[in-house]
Design a protein around this motif. Sequence first.
Motif, PDB file in Angstrom:
ATOM      1  N   THR A  79       0.871  -1.183   0.000  1.00 20.81           N
ATOM      2  CA  THR A  79       0.000   0.000   0.000  1.00 20.81           C
ATOM      3  C   THR A  79       0.905   1.230   0.000  1.00 20.81           C
ATOM      4  O   THR A  79       2.130   1.115   0.026  1.00 20.81           O
ATOM      5  N   ASP A  80       0.315   2.394   0.020  1.00 20.05           N
ATOM      6  CA  ASP A  80       1.114   3.629   0.066  1.00 20.05           C
ATOM      7  C   ASP A  80       1.977   3.688   1.331  1.00 20.05           C
ATOM      8  O   ASP A  80       3.019   4.347   1.343  1.00 20.05           O
ATOM      9  N   GLU A  81       1.547   3.021   2.403  1.00 17.25           N
ATOM     10  CA  GLU A  81       2.259   3.095   3.672  1.00 17.25           C
ATOM     11  C   GLU A  81       3.087   1.849   3.992  1.00 17.25           C
ATOM     12  O   GLU A  81       3.979   1.901   4.846  1.00 17.25           O
ATOM     13  N   VAL A  82       2.796   0.738   3.351  1.00 22.06           N
ATOM     14  CA  VAL A  82       3.374  -0.546   3.761  1.00 22.06           C
ATOM     15  C   VAL A  82       4.216  -1.142   2.625  1.00 22.06           C
ATOM     16  O   VAL A  82       3.726  -1.329   1.511  1.00 22.06           O
ATOM     17  N   THR A  83       5.478  -1.443   2.950  1.00 17.55           N
ATOM     18  CA  THR A  83       6.412  -2.026   1.979  1.00 17.55           C
ATOM     19  C   THR A  83       7.114  -3.219   2.593  1.00 17.55           C
ATOM     20  O   THR A  83       7.584  -3.159   3.734  1.00 17.55           O
ATOM     21  N   LEU A  84       7.187  -4.315   1.846  1.00 16.83           N
ATOM     22  CA  LEU A  84       7.987  -5.460   2.251  1.00 16.83           C
ATOM     23  C   LEU A  84       9.396  -5.303   1.690  1.00 16.83           C
ATOM     24  O   LEU A  84       9.585  -4.849   0.562  1.00 16.83           O
ATOM     25  N   ILE A  85      10.385  -5.694   2.498  1.00 18.93           N
ATOM     26  CA  ILE A  85      11.791  -5.563   2.137  1.00 18.93           C
ATOM     27  C   ILE A  85      12.471  -6.904   2.357  1.00 18.93           C
ATOM     28  O   ILE A  85      12.255  -7.559   3.391  1.00 18.93           O
ATOM     29  N   ASN A  86      13.284  -7.316   1.409  1.00 17.79           N
ATOM     30  CA  ASN A  86      14.031  -8.567   1.511  1.00 17.79           C
ATOM     31  C   ASN A  86      15.484  -8.267   1.901  1.00 17.79           C
ATOM     32  O   ASN A  86      16.289  -7.920   1.054  1.00 17.79           O
ATOM     33  N   PRO A  87      15.842  -8.394   3.200  1.00 17.81           N
ATOM     34  CA  PRO A  87      17.208  -8.074   3.615  1.00 17.81           C
ATOM     35  C   PRO A  87      18.203  -9.210   3.416  1.00 17.81           C
ATOM     36  O   PRO A  87      19.403  -9.007   3.550  1.00 17.81           O
ATOM     37  N   GLY A  88      17.703 -10.452   3.164  1.00 16.99           N
ATOM     38  CA  GLY A  88      18.595 -11.555   2.835  1.00 16.99           C
ATOM     39  C   GLY A  88      19.373 -12.129   3.991  1.00 16.99           C
ATOM     40  O   GLY A  88      20.422 -12.758   3.775  1.00 16.99           O
ATOM     41  N   VAL A  89      18.888 -11.959   5.229  1.00 19.32           N
ATOM     42  CA  VAL A  89      19.513 -12.623   6.371  1.00 19.32           C
ATOM     43  C   VAL A  89      18.536 -13.650   6.935  1.00 19.32           C
ATOM     44  O   VAL A  89      17.327 -13.550   6.734  1.00 19.32           O
ATOM     45  N   HIS A  90      19.062 -14.645   7.633  1.00 17.43           N
ATOM     46  CA  HIS A  90      18.309 -15.744   8.251  1.00 17.43           C
ATOM     47  C   HIS A  90      17.826 -16.746   7.201  1.00 17.43           C
ATOM     48  O   HIS A  90      18.100 -17.921   7.303  1.00 17.43           O
ATOM     49  N   PHE A  91      17.085 -16.305   6.204  1.00 19.21           N
ATOM     50  CA  PHE A  91      16.697 -17.102   5.039  1.00 19.21           C
ATOM     51  C   PHE A  91      16.903 -16.228   3.800  1.00 19.21           C
ATOM     52  O   PHE A  91      16.760 -15.002   3.869  1.00 19.21           O
ATOM     53  N   PRO A  92      17.195 -16.826   2.645  1.00 15.24           N
ATOM     54  CA  PRO A  92      17.366 -16.019   1.422  1.00 15.24           C
ATOM     55  C   PRO A  92      16.134 -15.177   1.099  1.00 15.24           C
ATOM     56  O   PRO A  92      16.262 -14.054   0.614  1.00 15.24           O
ATOM     57  N   SER A 147      13.923 -14.023   3.268  1.00 11.74           N
ATOM     58  CA  SER A 147      13.395 -13.353   4.462  1.00 11.74           C
ATOM     59  C   SER A 147      12.828 -11.982   4.113  1.00 11.74           C
ATOM     60  O   SER A 147      13.253 -11.332   3.151  1.00 11.74           O
ATOM     61  N   ALA A 148      11.843 -11.562   4.896  1.00  7.99           N
ATOM     62  CA  ALA A 148      11.214 -10.253   4.673  1.00  7.99           C
ATOM     63  C   ALA A 148      11.070  -9.526   5.995  1.00  7.99           C
ATOM     64  O   ALA A 148      10.890 -10.136   7.054  1.00  7.99           O
ATOM     65  N   VAL A 149      11.154  -8.213   5.921  1.00  8.21           N
ATOM     66  CA  VAL A 149      10.719  -7.337   6.994  1.00  8.21           C
ATOM     67  C   VAL A 149       9.701  -6.386   6.389  1.00  8.21           C
ATOM     68  O   VAL A 149       9.620  -6.227   5.172  1.00  8.21           O
ATOM     69  N   LEU A 150       8.895  -5.784   7.243  1.00  4.64           N
ATOM     70  CA  LEU A 150       7.837  -4.892   6.771  1.00  4.64           C
ATOM     71  C   LEU A 150       8.075  -3.493   7.309  1.00  4.64           C
ATOM     72  O   LEU A 150       8.293  -3.309   8.516  1.00  4.64           O
TER      73      LEU A 150
END
Length: 276
Positions: free
Chosen positions: A165-178, A180-183
């Motif tokens: 959404t305009d406020e919410v973005t998923l990011i793949n930092p590539g740690v723990h699992f290839p 992996s995502a943070v929000l």
Amino acid sequence: MADTAVPAPPVCRACGTQYADARPDCPVCLDERQYLGPGGQRWTTLDGLREEGHSGRFEEQGPGVLGIGVTPQFAIGQRALLLRTAAGNVLWDCVPYLDDAMVRAVEELGGIDHIAISHPHFYSSMVEWAHAFDAPVHVHEADRSWVGRPDPAVRFWSGRTLRLTDEVTLINPGVHFPGSAVLHWSAGDGALFTGDVVNVCPDNRWVTFMYSYPNHIPERPEAVRAAADLLAGHRFERIYGAWWHRVVTSRGNEVLARSAERYLRFEQAGSVPGRG
């Protein structure tokens, strides 16, 4: 007449992952980032958990953020977070358990528009949740092989970011699992939701990074450095970790940056407490 009832999807008692069909083992638990307890591989179902007396747990975790868990604790004690955003509710991570009372409680809060998962240890019963709320589940393509219950509700994304959404973005930092995502939630002072991809420590002035938390395998320094650089491009005051009340409540960017610097310093060859 033959019994044509479809068997209930099994749930691993050790990690809480739900699978489409009966199987002898749980790949998530066989991986070195998880483990099987001394009792070996054991299974249950959602109905089995209901019969054992499990129920939902709801607790506010921050502004516009409701924690959802299971009591008594089950599997690795997963806790999900319901973000009540301007563009609808987002469920961050998932739990193995769901019942009618939990569905009613979440529906009274506006239901769920998106489900986003940090990594395989929180896939749990995500398809059950997706069906209950008619919501898509967003999983990174790099972790596709870990999905134990394939379903059209599971939508795979790729690359470093996915804007929900305009406020919410998923990011793949590539740690723990290839995959992996943070929000990142940009509203207000900003917040980062990390599961234990970036783990909020008991001393919530710090976060840390691990390849395997239960087996104490550190994450690769180059992966930590790349993740910290990537996340520095987003503004956030708060960091929400994987467990109840593990929240960095202020100066999130500063906390992540100095935590990464500390991790990298101690990961350098010969850098141990009391030396150098």
